[in-house]
Design a protein around this motif. Sequence first.
Motif, mmCIF file in Angstrom:
data_model
loop_
_atom_site.group_PDB
_atom_site.id
_atom_site.type_symbol
_atom_site.label_atom_id
_atom_site.label_comp_id
_atom_site.label_asym_id
_atom_site.label_seq_id
_atom_site.Cartn_x
_atom_site.Cartn_y
_atom_site.Cartn_z
ATOM 1 N N ILE A 100 0.851 -1.185 0.000
ATOM 2 C CA ILE A 100 0.000 0.000 0.000
ATOM 3 C C ILE A 100 0.893 1.243 0.000
ATOM 4 N N PHE A 101 0.788 2.053 -1.046
ATOM 5 C CA PHE A 101 1.551 3.294 -1.137
ATOM 6 C C PHE A 101 0.596 4.466 -0.888
ATOM 7 N N LEU A 102 0.769 5.140 0.247
ATOM 8 C CA LEU A 102 -0.077 6.264 0.626
ATOM 9 C C LEU A 102 0.655 7.560 0.287
ATOM 10 N N ILE A 103 0.096 8.326 -0.637
ATOM 11 C CA ILE A 103 0.731 9.549 -1.130
ATOM 12 C C ILE A 103 -0.041 10.767 -0.639
ATOM 13 N N ARG A 104 0.661 11.681 0.008
ATOM 14 C CA ARG A 104 0.008 12.934 0.370
ATOM 15 C C ARG A 104 0.011 13.858 -0.843
ATOM 16 N N HIS A 105 -1.096 14.564 -1.059
ATOM 17 C CA HIS A 105 -1.197 15.514 -2.176
ATOM 18 C C HIS A 105 -0.087 16.556 -2.102
ATOM 19 N N GLY A 257 3.474 15.551 -1.142
ATOM 20 C CA GLY A 257 4.000 14.642 -2.153
ATOM 21 C C GLY A 257 4.784 13.475 -1.588
ATOM 22 N N SER A 258 4.713 13.268 -0.270
ATOM 23 C CA SER A 258 5.499 12.202 0.360
ATOM 24 C C SER A 258 4.892 10.826 0.121
ATOM 25 N N ILE A 259 5.739 9.805 0.269
ATOM 26 C CA ILE A 259 5.343 8.415 0.047
ATOM 27 C C ILE A 259 5.447 7.637 1.359
ATOM 28 N N THR A 260 4.352 7.022 1.744
ATOM 29 C CA THR A 260 4.322 6.128 2.901
ATOM 30 C C THR A 260 3.989 4.735 2.384
ATOM 31 N N HIS A 261 4.781 3.749 2.782
ATOM 32 C CA HIS A 261 4.661 2.398 2.221
ATOM 33 C C HIS A 261 4.337 1.397 3.331
ATOM 34 N N LEU A 262 3.137 0.841 3.282
ATOM 35 C CA LEU A 262 2.711 -0.218 4.198
ATOM 36 C C LEU A 262 2.726 -1.553 3.466
ATOM 37 N N VAL A 263 3.094 -2.615 4.182
ATOM 38 C CA VAL A 263 3.089 -3.967 3.627
ATOM 39 C C VAL A 263 2.175 -4.834 4.493
ATOM 40 N N ILE A 264 1.224 -5.514 3.866
ATOM 41 C CA ILE A 264 0.320 -6.411 4.586
ATOM 42 C C ILE A 264 0.544 -7.828 4.078
ATOM 43 N N ARG A 265 1.085 -8.679 4.939
ATOM 44 C CA ARG A 265 1.408 -10.053 4.576
ATOM 45 C C ARG A 265 0.160 -10.937 4.580
ATOM 46 N N PRO A 266 0.243 -12.105 3.943
ATOM 47 C CA PRO A 266 -0.917 -13.010 3.913
ATOM 48 C C PRO A 266 -1.407 -13.417 5.302
ATOM 49 N N ASN A 267 -0.502 -13.459 6.290
ATOM 50 C CA ASN A 267 -0.920 -13.835 7.647
ATOM 51 C C ASN A 267 -1.468 -12.651 8.443
ATOM 52 N N GLY A 268 -1.596 -11.497 7.802
ATOM 53 C CA GLY A 268 -2.149 -10.324 8.467
ATOM 54 C C GLY A 268 -1.138 -9.439 9.151
ATOM 55 N N VAL A 270 1.581 -6.620 9.583
ATOM 56 C CA VAL A 270 1.727 -5.337 8.885
ATOM 57 C C VAL A 270 3.095 -4.732 9.207
ATOM 58 N N ALA A 271 3.755 -4.217 8.183
ATOM 59 C CA ALA A 271 5.045 -3.545 8.373
ATOM 60 C C ALA A 271 5.021 -2.193 7.685
ATOM 61 N N LEU A 272 5.714 -1.228 8.277
ATOM 62 C CA LEU A 272 5.838 0.118 7.700
ATOM 63 C C LEU A 272 7.218 0.229 7.080
ATOM 64 N N ARG A 273 7.274 0.249 5.752
ATOM 65 C CA ARG A 273 8.553 0.334 5.045
ATOM 66 C C ARG A 273 9.105 1.761 5.060
#
Length: 289
Positions: A100-105, A257-268, A270-273
């Motif tokens: 999941i890439f969360l981008i601020r405007h 314009g910043s990028i926040t990267h969340l990773v959600i694994r199959p087992n649920g 969650v990591a913040l990259r």
Amino acid sequence: MAFRQALQLAACGLAGGSAAVLFSAVAVGKPRAGGDAEPRPAEPPAWAGGARPGPGVWDPNWDRREPLSLINLRKRNVESGEEELASKLDHYKAKATRHIFLIRHSQYHVDGSLEKDRTLTPLGREQAELTGLRLASLGLKFNKIVHSSMTRAIETTDIISRHLPGVCKVSTDLLREGAPIEPDPPVSHWKPEAVQYYEDGARIEAAFRNYIHRADARQEEDSYEIFICHANVIRYIVCRALQFPPEGWLRLSLNNGSITHLVIRPNGRVALRTLGDTGFMPPDKITRS
């Protein structure tokens, strides 16, 4: 509107769960002997679905998609119980990872009298170009772009999407800016009315539940999804996804314009990259307005 958005998401091949209407709980004091109300600890927000786990305790069923919770154990066959349960669990288990890439405007004209007048500044347009170039340089096969329906998010999306040709775009009101939950500690420079927390908080929580969860069991390959929205929304989502107290969202800060990267694994898990990354921008292009 919500039905049309669900159809748009389905067209992208990665529709999320349906958003629920959420309400907040109000704590009521217990009268003292003298008649005054004795304050008691505030009840957990309504979205918590009951008591929260203790500090540091991870809730593996945070997205209500833990395989065992999706099976009706009362219907298990008595004779083949264990084998049947194992088979059903495999059917409900996620196989893919969601990125999941969360981008601020980007920076915008904050003095616009109407929302439609709060367009990107020239610097904001440069920031969006830089963010688009950064995303394109990652070499990932992005599945979709979901963006807020506010003007500054739409314009940011239009610029970024030029660097990602062919990626499906979906607009949603759920990701519009707002007041997600009363921050702790409180701040003096920003105090919305209580009704704004009540209205915006339910919508932003619905956005979290709708978009932030482990992959559907039918998803075979890892996905890379971009969400272009707003600082308050992103900060709240990060706190909720990591199971940090959501009231702490205002302690975080995000550049335009910043990028926040969340990773959600199959087992649920969650990591913040990355959180609010703008290291790809020259220092003179970085703003937080």
